[in-house]
Design an enzyme around this catalytic site. Structure first.
Site, mmCIF file in Angstrom:
data_model
loop_
_atom_site.group_PDB
_atom_site.id
_atom_site.type_symbol
_atom_site.label_atom_id
_atom_site.label_comp_id
_atom_site.label_asym_id
_atom_site.label_seq_id
_atom_site.Cartn_x
_atom_site.Cartn_y
_atom_site.Cartn_z
ATOM 1 N N ASP A 199 -18.709 11.870 4.364
ATOM 2 C CA ASP A 199 -18.947 12.639 3.145
ATOM 3 C C ASP A 199 -20.440 12.937 3.135
ATOM 4 O O ASP A 199 -21.263 12.026 2.969
ATOM 5 C CB ASP A 199 -18.551 11.842 1.899
ATOM 6 N N HIS A 200 -20.802 14.214 3.331
ATOM 7 C CA HIS A 200 -22.215 14.531 3.531
ATOM 8 C C HIS A 200 -23.070 14.192 2.324
ATOM 9 O O HIS A 200 -24.289 14.058 2.442
ATOM 10 C CB HIS A 200 -22.390 16.014 3.903
ATOM 11 N N HIS A 262 -16.979 13.501 -3.342
ATOM 12 C CA HIS A 262 -18.396 13.439 -3.710
ATOM 13 C C HIS A 262 -18.622 12.660 -5.007
ATOM 14 O O HIS A 262 -19.432 11.733 -5.064
ATOM 15 C CB HIS A 262 -18.963 14.849 -3.912
#
Length: 509
Positions: A199-200, A262
């Site tokens: 998950d960036h 996120h």
């Protein structure tokens, strides 16, 4: 509003970083935008920082025949997306280690030829058989790639001194059932310690700084609980629409695209207990405890919205249903707001309000920790119920990364007038601008085998278990009033009503 200036003590010299072992980074789906805009610039930033081994190579894998154009195209991406000068002395030597292999992801013969190519690169560049497979493809290809890597003997190390790991991009499943099925498929081929579900958002410095802010500063721990905090708000807003991704967004929506991953990751950092160490297993365990402590979300606490046509800065803005390749009767939500309750000792009775949406007033991701008012309001104006604004801590993830602490202070003069004062910390002002995009830390950690900032299967399934019942309920109960907020606004009126029912309101951002 008054602002104060904060002096920043220069950081001590950075500790020497441990370099990864020699390896080949194999990117499936390398013809996509992510590789050029994010992954290659991130790898080159690591090269600039002397954080990569000299024995490293990058192989792009996709269906189109791009053998000749791929390396120069990636060089262009590094320059344009990475803030790199054309004449940077390290750039051409780095690009010389970038190559391309064309194959269909479901073609077994392609994996035989890929295996031979990687073996040749081991001999040429001394990469010693270590592999990092990055799945940057559409989710429907994940299963085929994982399965065929296993069938062709590419998923396991060839010796005790080598390693093989895989990074899998989001979305990891589209509901609880599909996430479990994908986890089972992946675990048949790779051991859990080989799997890095990315998950960036967790690569962003400001997200990692939540843990530092909480656990490296003793002044906040005593008030980080239900005794002092009134509520928590998390906002993930985008000012843009779906940017031509109609088919993708029709199958995703705001809840799947942003909230399940996120926002839930950010929430876990805010709410988790101190881990016993910063090892991956300890951090992940505390995050999962948070998600499992969240009570089932009542239908009235799950708000959805969809943006309609409007005018923004004097220019017409299309509604979601008018976007390219979107159904004119679409029920897909472009906005989602939830009220969550974490039933544990620290957070019992403290509501968490989260919202995420497209085509909102501005682009920002921000967390607000809103504190309770003092028990005795000494400083209210005579004859009124007005009193000072509550204290809060605001953590800005993007775009203006930083932290704001608001408190009340006396205004100079003969009367006891109170003004809100902000103490503001800015990452750019304190540490200078950065061209890093967040993937640097995550790629480096994967090469080092550090899974602290990656999702475990337990965490993926825990968040899907919370979100899936909402998705199922929304599917059974379509809304007749969509679209219900104009493009360029802060969302539907029902979102404001969610907080108003508790005597609260969203903080003005």
């Amino acid at each position: 509003m008054t602002n104060t200036e904060i002096s920043v003590t220069p950081p001590p010299p950075a500790a020497p970083e441990r370099k990864p072992d020699p390896c080949i980074v194999v990117i499936f789906g390398a013809s996509g935008d992510l590789t050029k805009r994010k992954l290659l610039p991130a790898l080159y930033h690591l090269e600039q920082g002397n954080l990569l081994p000299s024995e490293i190579a990058v192989v792009g894998v996709a269906r189109r025949p791009l053998e000749q154009s791929f390396p120069p195209d990636m060089k262009e991406g590094v320059i344009a997306g990475g803030g790199v000068e054309k004449d940077d002395p390290k750039l051409d030597p780095f690009i010389s280690k970038v190559s391309y292999h064309a194959m269909n992801f479901d073609d077994p013969k392609g994996y035989d030829s890929l295996k031979a190519v990687l073996s040749g690169i081991d001999e040429k560049f001394g990469t010693k058989g270590n592999r990092l497979f990055y799945l940057a493809t559409a989710p429907e290809y994940f299963s085929d790639i994982i399965k065929l890597l296993g069938e062709h003997g590419m998923s396991k190390p060839t010796s005790d001194r080598t390693w093989v790991r895989t990074i899998i991009e989001k979305p990891f499943g589209h509901d609880l059932e599909s996430a479990r099925a994908l986890n089972d498929e992946v675990n048949k081929v790779f051991d859990e310690d080989q799997i890095f579900r990315i998950d960036h958002y967790l690569g962003k410095e400001t997200v990692q700084n939540i843990l530092v802010f909480r656990f490296a500063n003793s002044i906040f721990e005593n008030v980080w609980n239900r005794n002092y905090i009134d509520h928590v708000e998390i906002t993930a807003a985008e000012s843009i629409g779906i940017e031509g991704r109609g088919p993708f967004y029709e199958g995703a929506g705001a809840l799947r695209d942003v909230v399940q991953n996120h926002v839930m990751e950010v929430l876990s950092f805010i709410a988790m207990e101190p881990p016993v160490s910063f090892e991956a297993s300890a951090v992940r365990a505390e995050k999962v405890k948070v998600w499992r402590a969240i009570q089932p979300i009542a239908p009235e606490h799950a708000i959805r919205g969809q943006y309609g046509p409007s005018t923004i800065n004097g220019k017409p803005a299309a509604g979601y249903r008018e976007e390219d390749r979107v159904s004119p009767t679409s029920q897909t939500e472009t906005y989602a707001a939830l009220k969550l309750e974490i039933e544990n000792w620290r957070w019992a009775g403290v509501p968490f309000y989260i919202r995420a949406g497209k085509r909102m007033t501005k682009r920002l991701t921000e967390i607000t920790i809103m504190f309770k008012q003092p028990p005795l309001r000494l400083f209210k104006k005579e004859g009124t119920s007005e009193h000072i604004e509550p204290n809060f801590i605001s953590m800005r993830i993007q775009p203006d990364d930083g932290i704001t602490l608001r408190f009340g202070a006396k205004v100079p003069g003969p009367s006891m007038d109170i003004s809100a004062v902000d103490m503001d910390f800015s990452y750019a002002d304190a540490f200078g601008p950065s061209s890093n995009n967040g993937y640097e830390r995550l790629l480096l950690d994967a090469m080092l085998g550090d899974a602290t900032l990656f999702a475990h299967r337990d965490g993926v399934e825990a968040t899907w278990a919370l979100i899936t019942p909402i998705l199922e309920n929304w599917k059974k109960t379509p809304l007749s009033d969509l679209p219900n907020y104009p493009a360029g606004s802060w969302g539907p009126a029902t979102s404001d009503a969610l907080l108003k029912a508790d005597g609260r309101k969203w903080r003005k951002l």
